[in-house]
Scaffold this motif. Structure first.
Motif: not given
Length: 631
Positions: A303, A307, A309, A347, A382, A387
């Motif tokens: 996750q 990509g 966040h 993230c 994200n 996405m």
């Protein structure tokens, strides 16, 4: 060297408030001496009695307060000593002193200035009250004073209203009003608390220069030890209405003795902090994270690698304004608030966004929250590996997304409904998004209070019964009510005491680490952002001018605007004074005046160019710079 005479001498002052028939002491046994031409700083947290002391000097205490003991001896140059403590607030002798011999600059100029009158009329009023002069003479003196305080085009400025001015110009108008009668004593009550660091430096420089010109004494009321280090000759430290320590600024900064003053120094963020070092607030927040940690599911590696966040690509927004009358007409002016902003927030990362007021930070945050629709650009989010294009969400899709990204505003008192209890404030997001029943919502509210270190027994209180720091914690709890993944903080600590600021910053760092949250932290104070952020973007005139890891921005700043912001942060250190000259002219934020290669040429544009890994600066491309040099 012979000391100047004592202009103000306070002896054993005590001020008490009557609360439901019970006397509450706000100032106890306060003594201080302020001499002509010098600056005395009155330092302490909110509630320490600083502002009450200034109100007693001016005779503007609230009706519920009275001076119960002591003397306030004021000796104007060439006149006899007056005991202000013995004068009635409405007595002609007190009214003659107030605004003439003693003036004050308040913390929030927008609240203190009348929105219905031009600044010219408001400044002239003080002179017409205290001087035997004509309106024309008062007008000319007002224009001259506006020129002295650095107003551009003072002849036009006298016709402007406060809401037409920036925060810095409003504060300059307040200073002009306070000084129009050339007072012997100026009381500056938190004069720069909510201002940008660059505007703050300009205002402090202005007060210093006017003090020298008029040989004026200044009583500076502040909680900012960096401001004290750059302004004060002597310092008095207060806590709960009592003096904890006093003395020359040099002695107190080099060898503080009282534990309270040492604790204030430990609570100030600065650029010399070691990796992993924490601020030390006077009172640490004890918060309970266990329940929320059990409920949250950690992100998987897959996750997180899908990509960033949040990915912002070439986001732009302009606003239009008419220069005609109320009924339309006139020219339409377009203001580009945000221009081609691109950034990525990873993230679990804290991305700091810094810049002065008006640079587009808040407009950008509103676009990210879909409160303002951008003119162009792209927003990708994200959602745990999926996405999402945020600009394509509408209706129920947008409503379903909103809990994932929340915002905490600058002023918690304005953002919290004063007619709702804390319980209603915390459960309202759950009711809107239909999360749980009444019993589970009440339980969640109790857990949120524990999460931010507040007693759940306070749920039935209203926002006005909390301090500024507690109100900000309630705002944070409300933002966390729907279990978001990404939080936007818009100047969350700019108006708080240094110790309360340290509490909130430590709490935010702990919550981010323990709950795996992602932050966008917006501020004008680089020292605060340095403490909490992993990467930093510097914004000016709607564009990012420099982006990099925090150590790159602070150890190797490249852009002239970034250097100016760094130079404007006041250190609580006498050996590192502010460089007033760098910021005095206000040229630091004018792109046309930046040196090559940071100034845009007429035949090309600037680009964010990577000068080292993860460090980008907006400048001319090498080829373009070579062409301009050759020509």
């Amino acid at each position: 060297m012979k000391q100047p005479p004592a202009l103000l001498e306070i002896r054993n002052l005590a001020v008490e408030f009557q609360m439901h028939g019970t006397p509450i002491t706000a100032v106890k046994d306060l003594s201080l001496t302020l001499r002509a031409g010098t600056t005395l700083a009155l330092v302490g947290e909110s509630g320490s009695g600083k502002t009450v002391t200034s109100q007693a000097i001016l005779g503007i205490l609230p009706r519920s307060a009275r001076i119960s003991a002591g003397e306030i001896l004021f000796t104007p140059p060439g006149e006899e000593t007056v005991d202000i403590a013995q004068l009635h607030p409405d007595q002609p002798a007190m009214r003659a002193l107030r605004g003439d011999q003693i003036s004050i600059i308040f913390q929030e100029p927008m609240v203190s200035l009348s929105s219905m009158h031009t600044i010219g009329n408001q400044i002239m009023e003080a002179m017409l009250l205290h001087r035997d002069c004509s309106k024309q003479e008062a007008r000319e003196a007002t224009i001259e004073m506006l020129r002295l305080v650095g107003f551009p085009e003072p002849q036009k400025a006298i016709k402007r209203y406060p809401f037409e001015l920036s925060g810095g110009l409003r504060q300059r108008a307040m200073i002009a009003m306070a000084l129009i009668c050339r007072p012997a004593l100026l009381i500056a009550d938190e004069p720069t608390t909510a201002l940008d660091v660059t505007v703050q430096a300009q205002i402090l420089k202005l007060i210093k220069s006017l003090q020298q010109e008029f040989n004026m004494a200044v009583l500076l009321i502040t909680h900012d030890l960096g401001v004290v280090a750059n302004m004060a000759d002597d310092v008095v430290v207060m806590y709960h209405g009592e003096v904890m320590e006093r003395g020359p600024a040099k002695a107190l900064f080099e060898a503080p003795r009282h534990p309270y003053l040492k604790a204030l120094f430990s609570a100030v963020p600065h650029f010399d902090m070691r990796a992993g070092e924490r601020l030390t607030p006077i009172r640490e927040i004890e918060h309970d994270i266990d329940h929320f940690r059990r409920l949250r599911t950690p992100w998987t590696e897959e996750q997180m690698t899908a990509g960033p966040h949040l990915q912002v690509s070439q986001l732009s927004k302009s606003f239009s304004a008419h220069s005609g009358s109320w009924f339309g007409g006139g020219e339409v002016h377009h203001h580009l608030a945000v221009q081609d902003v691109s950034l990525e927030i990873g993230c679990g990362e804290c991305f700091g966004l810094v810049g002065e007021s008006g640079c587009g930070k808040t407009t950008l945050s509103k676009m990210l929250m879909r409160a303002v629709q951008p003119d162009s650009g792209k927003l990708l989010y994200n959602d745990r590996g999926r996405m999402i294009d945020l600009l394509k969400l509408e209706g129920e899709e947008l409503r379903a997304f909103r809990p994932k990204m929340r915002i905490v505003f600058q002023d918690p008192f304005s953002s919290l409904n004063p007619r709702m209890t804390v319980l209603n404030i915390l459960v309202e997001p759950m009711q809107i998004h239909q999360v749980g029943d009444a019993a589970s919502q009440l339980q969640r509210a109790r857990e949120l209070m524990a999460l931010v270190g507040l007693d759940p027994r306070y749920l039935n209180r209203y926002p006005h019964s909390f301090s500024g720091g507690q109100r900000q914690r309630i705002s944070i709890a409300r933002a966390l009510a729907l279990d978001p993944e990404l939080l936007i903080f818009d100047e969350p600590v700019s108006a708080l005491d240094v110790s309360v600021q340290a509490q909130i910053l430590n709490l935010l760092k702990d919550l981010q680490h323990e709950l795996g949250l992602t932050y966008l932290f917006i501020s004008h104070n680089l020292a605060v952002v340095d403490y909490i952020a992993d990467r930093i973007g510097v914004m000016c005139r709607g564009q990012l001018v420099e982006v990099g890891r925090r150590e790159q921005i602070f150890r190797n700043p490249q852009h002239p605007y970034t250097k100016a912001l760094l130079a404007a942060v006041p250190y609580p250190d006498l050996s590192r004074p502010l460089d007033f000259e760098l910021l005095e002219s206000g040229r630091h934020n004018v792109p046309e005046l930046w040196p090559d290669p940071y100034c845009a040429p007429s035949d090309g544009d600037l680009e964010l160019i990577e000068i080292e890994p993860d460090h980008q600066v907006r400048r001319q491309p090498i080829e373009q710079l070579e062409r301009s040099l050759m020509s």
